[in-house]
Design a protein around this motif. Sequence first.
Motif, PDB file in Angstrom:
ATOM      1  N   THR A 202       0.878  -1.396   0.332  1.00 31.67           N
ATOM      2  CA  THR A 202       0.204  -0.765   0.391  1.00 31.67           C
ATOM      3  C   THR A 202       0.810   1.042   0.040  1.00 31.67           C
ATOM      4  O   THR A 202       2.093   1.344   0.997  1.00 31.67           O
ATOM      5  CB  THR A 202      -0.930  -0.002   2.002  1.00 31.67           C
ATOM      6  N   PHE A 203       0.521   1.814  -0.442  1.00 31.82           N
ATOM      7  CA  PHE A 203       1.069   3.519  -1.195  1.00 31.82           C
ATOM      8  C   PHE A 203       1.620   3.821   0.247  1.00 31.82           C
ATOM      9  O   PHE A 203       0.321   4.111   1.188  1.00 31.82           O
ATOM     10  CB  PHE A 203       0.613   4.430  -2.020  1.00 31.82           C
ATOM     11  N   ALA A 204       2.728   4.289   0.927  1.00 32.28           N
ATOM     12  CA  ALA A 204       3.373   5.284   2.166  1.00 32.28           C
ATOM     13  C   ALA A 204       2.796   4.031   3.649  1.00 32.28           C
ATOM     14  O   ALA A 204       2.636   4.996   4.582  1.00 32.28           O
ATOM     15  CB  ALA A 204       1.854   6.543   2.206  1.00 32.28           C
ATOM     16  N   VAL A 232     -15.269  10.243  -5.220  1.00 29.90           N
ATOM     17  CA  VAL A 232     -14.733   9.051  -5.244  1.00 29.90           C
ATOM     18  C   VAL A 232     -13.571   9.055  -5.305  1.00 29.90           C
ATOM     19  O   VAL A 232     -12.790  10.596  -5.024  1.00 29.90           O
ATOM     20  CB  VAL A 232     -14.771   8.494  -6.952  1.00 29.90           C
ATOM     21  N   ASP A 233     -12.793   8.048  -4.638  1.00 32.41           N
ATOM     22  CA  ASP A 233     -11.660   8.757  -3.763  1.00 32.41           C
ATOM     23  C   ASP A 233     -10.547   7.523  -4.906  1.00 32.41           C
ATOM     24  O   ASP A 233     -10.949   6.612  -5.121  1.00 32.41           O
ATOM     25  CB  ASP A 233     -10.625   8.083  -2.804  1.00 32.41           C
ATOM     26  N   LEU A 234     -10.353   8.247  -5.848  1.00 33.42           N
ATOM     27  CA  LEU A 234      -9.656   7.525  -6.625  1.00 33.42           C
ATOM     28  C   LEU A 234      -7.908   7.560  -7.160  1.00 33.42           C
ATOM     29  O   LEU A 234      -7.452   8.592  -6.474  1.00 33.42           O
ATOM     30  CB  LEU A 234      -9.385   8.656  -8.061  1.00 33.42           C
ATOM     31  N   GLY A 235      -7.509   6.312  -7.083  1.00 33.20           N
ATOM     32  CA  GLY A 235      -6.124   6.230  -6.033  1.00 33.20           C
ATOM     33  C   GLY A 235      -6.217   6.067  -4.809  1.00 33.20           C
ATOM     34  O   GLY A 235      -5.976   7.100  -4.544  1.00 33.20           O
ATOM     35  N   CYS A 236      -7.266   4.986  -4.449  1.00 35.14           N
ATOM     36  CA  CYS A 236      -7.338   5.235  -2.970  1.00 35.14           C
ATOM     37  C   CYS A 236      -6.275   4.783  -1.289  1.00 35.14           C
ATOM     38  O   CYS A 236      -6.263   5.832  -0.603  1.00 35.14           O
ATOM     39  CB  CYS A 236      -8.250   5.275  -2.646  1.00 35.14           C
ATOM     40  N   GLY A 237      -5.516   4.305  -2.404  1.00 37.61           N
ATOM     41  CA  GLY A 237      -4.251   3.494  -1.611  1.00 37.61           C
ATOM     42  C   GLY A 237      -4.498   3.001   0.298  1.00 37.61           C
ATOM     43  O   GLY A 237      -6.018   2.160   0.433  1.00 37.61           O
ATOM     44  N   SER A 238      -4.706   4.027   1.024  1.00 37.53           N
ATOM     45  CA  SER A 238      -5.064   3.458   3.065  1.00 37.53           C
ATOM     46  C   SER A 238      -5.985   3.720   2.794  1.00 37.53           C
ATOM     47  O   SER A 238      -6.655   3.231   3.839  1.00 37.53           O
ATOM     48  CB  SER A 238      -4.216   3.519   3.186  1.00 37.53           C
ATOM     49  N   ALA A 281     -10.066  -1.388 -10.437  1.00 39.35           N
ATOM     50  CA  ALA A 281     -10.123  -0.921 -11.479  1.00 39.35           C
ATOM     51  C   ALA A 281      -8.929   0.399 -12.104  1.00 39.35           C
ATOM     52  O   ALA A 281      -8.556   0.847 -11.267  1.00 39.35           O
ATOM     53  CB  ALA A 281     -12.270  -0.548 -11.166  1.00 39.35           C
ATOM     54  N   ASP A 282      -9.138   0.514 -13.057  1.00 41.80           N
ATOM     55  CA  ASP A 282      -8.065   0.801 -14.217  1.00 41.80           C
ATOM     56  C   ASP A 282      -8.196   2.421 -14.347  1.00 41.80           C
ATOM     57  O   ASP A 282      -9.709   2.871 -14.754  1.00 41.80           O
ATOM     58  CB  ASP A 282      -7.424   0.048 -15.479  1.00 41.80           C
ATOM     59  N   ALA A 283      -8.372   2.930 -13.045  1.00 47.48           N
ATOM     60  CA  ALA A 283      -9.310   4.609 -13.146  1.00 47.48           C
ATOM     61  C   ALA A 283     -10.276   4.535 -13.221  1.00 47.48           C
ATOM     62  O   ALA A 283     -11.744   3.868 -12.697  1.00 47.48           O
ATOM     63  CB  ALA A 283      -8.674   5.741 -14.383  1.00 47.48           C
ATOM     64  N   LEU A 284     -11.363   5.320 -13.683  1.00 50.07           N
ATOM     65  CA  LEU A 284     -12.635   5.677 -13.593  1.00 50.07           C
ATOM     66  C   LEU A 284     -13.384   5.452 -14.643  1.00 50.07           C
ATOM     67  O   LEU A 284     -14.202   5.465 -15.094  1.00 50.07           O
ATOM     68  CB  LEU A 284     -13.202   7.014 -12.978  1.00 50.07           C
ATOM     69  N   CYS A 297      -8.343  13.355  -5.332  1.00 47.74           N
ATOM     70  CA  CYS A 297      -7.269  12.717  -6.299  1.00 47.74           C
ATOM     71  C   CYS A 297      -5.631  12.587  -5.950  1.00 47.74           C
ATOM     72  O   CYS A 297      -5.635  13.992  -6.434  1.00 47.74           O
ATOM     73  CB  CYS A 297      -7.171  12.464  -8.283  1.00 47.74           C
ATOM     74  N   ASN A 298      -5.243  11.657  -5.585  1.00 49.46           N
ATOM     75  CA  ASN A 298      -3.377  11.773  -4.390  1.00 49.46           C
ATOM     76  C   ASN A 298      -2.421  11.223  -6.193  1.00 49.46           C
ATOM     77  O   ASN A 298      -2.500   9.587  -5.953  1.00 49.46           O
ATOM     78  CB  ASN A 298      -2.893  11.387  -3.615  1.00 49.46           C
ATOM     79  N   PRO A 299      -2.081  11.105  -7.942  1.00 47.10           N
ATOM     80  CA  PRO A 299      -2.254  10.565  -8.249  1.00 47.10           C
ATOM     81  C   PRO A 299      -0.708  10.053  -8.707  1.00 47.10           C
ATOM     82  O   PRO A 299       0.250  10.345  -7.667  1.00 47.10           O
ATOM     83  CB  PRO A 299      -2.023  11.122 -10.259  1.00 47.10           C
ATOM     84  N   PRO A 300      -0.155   8.733  -8.960  1.00 45.14           N
ATOM     85  CA  PRO A 300       0.460   8.485  -8.989  1.00 45.14           C
ATOM     86  C   PRO A 300       1.312   9.117 -10.380  1.00 45.14           C
ATOM     87  O   PRO A 300       1.511   9.818 -10.767  1.00 45.14           O
ATOM     88  CB  PRO A 300       0.479   6.737  -9.188  1.00 45.14           C
ATOM     89  N   PHE A 301       3.259   9.289  -9.781  1.00 39.75           N
ATOM     90  CA  PHE A 301       3.848   9.353 -10.402  1.00 39.75           C
ATOM     91  C   PHE A 301       5.002   8.925 -10.934  1.00 39.75           C
ATOM     92  O   PHE A 301       5.549   9.164 -12.293  1.00 39.75           O
ATOM     93  CB  PHE A 301       4.386  10.900 -10.428  1.00 39.75           C
ATOM     94  N   THR A 310       1.603   8.830 -17.105  1.00 42.39           N
ATOM     95  CA  THR A 310       0.728   8.052 -18.151  1.00 42.39           C
ATOM     96  C   THR A 310      -0.936   7.696 -17.504  1.00 42.39           C
ATOM     97  O   THR A 310      -1.847   8.082 -16.945  1.00 42.39           O
ATOM     98  CB  THR A 310       0.573   7.143 -19.036  1.00 42.39           C
ATOM     99  N   PRO A 311      -0.703   7.768 -15.529  1.00 45.37           N
ATOM    100  CA  PRO A 311      -1.715   6.715 -15.257  1.00 45.37           C
ATOM    101  C   PRO A 311      -3.008   8.069 -14.817  1.00 45.37           C
ATOM    102  O   PRO A 311      -3.894   8.360 -14.937  1.00 45.37           O
ATOM    103  CB  PRO A 311      -1.389   5.840 -13.857  1.00 45.37           C
ATOM    104  N   ALA A 312      -1.556   8.950 -14.527  1.00 46.47           N
ATOM    105  CA  ALA A 312      -2.261  10.206 -14.114  1.00 46.47           C
ATOM    106  C   ALA A 312      -2.788  10.999 -15.065  1.00 46.47           C
ATOM    107  O   ALA A 312      -4.374  12.224 -14.403  1.00 46.47           O
ATOM    108  CB  ALA A 312      -1.422  11.259 -13.044  1.00 46.47           C
TER     109      ALA A 312
END
Length: 367
Positions: A202-204, A232-238, A281-284, A297-301, A310-312
Amino acid sequence: MHTLDAVDDLILAEAAVAEIPAPKTPAPDAPVLVLEAPAVAAELARRGRAVLHRSDLLADEAWLSPEDGPSLAGRPPADREDAVQPSVVDAWDDPRLADVRLVLLRLPANLNALDELAEAIAAHCHPEVRLVAGARVKHMTRGMNEVLAAHFADVRASLGVRKCRVLHAAAPLPGSRTTAPSWPRSARLAELDLTVVAYGATFAGTRLDLGTRLLVDRIAALRPASGTDRAVDLGCGSGILAAVLARNGWRVTGVDTSRAAVAATAATAAANGLAVPVRRADALADWPAADLDLVVCNPPFHVGTAKDSTPAFRMIRTAARALRPGGELWCVYNAHLPYLPTLRRDVGPAEIVVRDRSYLVTRSIRA
Ligand SMILES: C[S@@+](CC[C@H](N)C(=O)[O-])C[C@H]1O[C@@H](n2cnc3c(N)ncnc32)[C@H](O)[C@@H]1O
């Protein structure tokens, strides 16, 4: 599309060597467990081996699944009559793992992710299990040997080949099967009055990322109006952002492509007595259009070890589609990243709400 690379080739070659001193209890039909290495799983299936597999990212698992539509082009062709479709392991207590004597793994950079995998292998696979875990030498650290040594008595490194290396591990430590799993882990975030639960990948982990902190400070003040409470919390991590929104009355769903993230978000919500449904899921991309009032959203880089936006961009584009007109997208990202023009083009009017030395928070309104 996944193709075998130098790391996969070395894992397969070293796996063949690892199998030579045949296990004391030979089991030629026993499945091989392949973790984080879809091309390896496809190759073994093509050779007629029974393969169990699991990856943190949805795309890596979906590529091997018969139901997966768009990425079928790269799936292992059934070019042998005895080719068997690899099968996903969803839970570590899957009884099929008890028969697994060989595990092949592409080493994750995150040592906590490796720890969770090593702990689960030692606890649930056959006692004679051998692990062959590979990566590019430039991505390997001594810490990886130490993590494996916390679960296996025999740990050794292969010679380097084409700038890659594998770590061999065998002989799970006594107690591996009887000790309670140490994952997921939880911690109290006093500043948010929240219990956070995290799995290894999990991120962080259970910490509050600095970008997340900047965003959470802003969204904590957002309150839903009646009838416009879908978030929606997009890229919800923890699941920290989702939990804060749920606590403030939003009907929020956590969406993430990572197994470790959706499981952690569900666990964080449960630990705080909140209802937050999750979707892996892959994004929305599959979310109904014009449905949401708020996306945070706190997108990955990064993708793996490489910097990649690209994912952001995909998250921003699909969020724009899922928001109703007037709905809002709140993002936090590294201040040097050029996301503002994309937000304005894909979503609508956007403003910078706050910035610090490293991050900025933007609010975009769906046009
Ligand atoms: C920077 S982390 C943020 C996590 C959490 N929201 C926080 O602030 O602590 C980015 C998250 O986006 C997820 N992610 C990456 N690509 C994604 C995609 N295509 N669809 C959904 N989630 C994705 C990652 O798995 C990761 O959990």
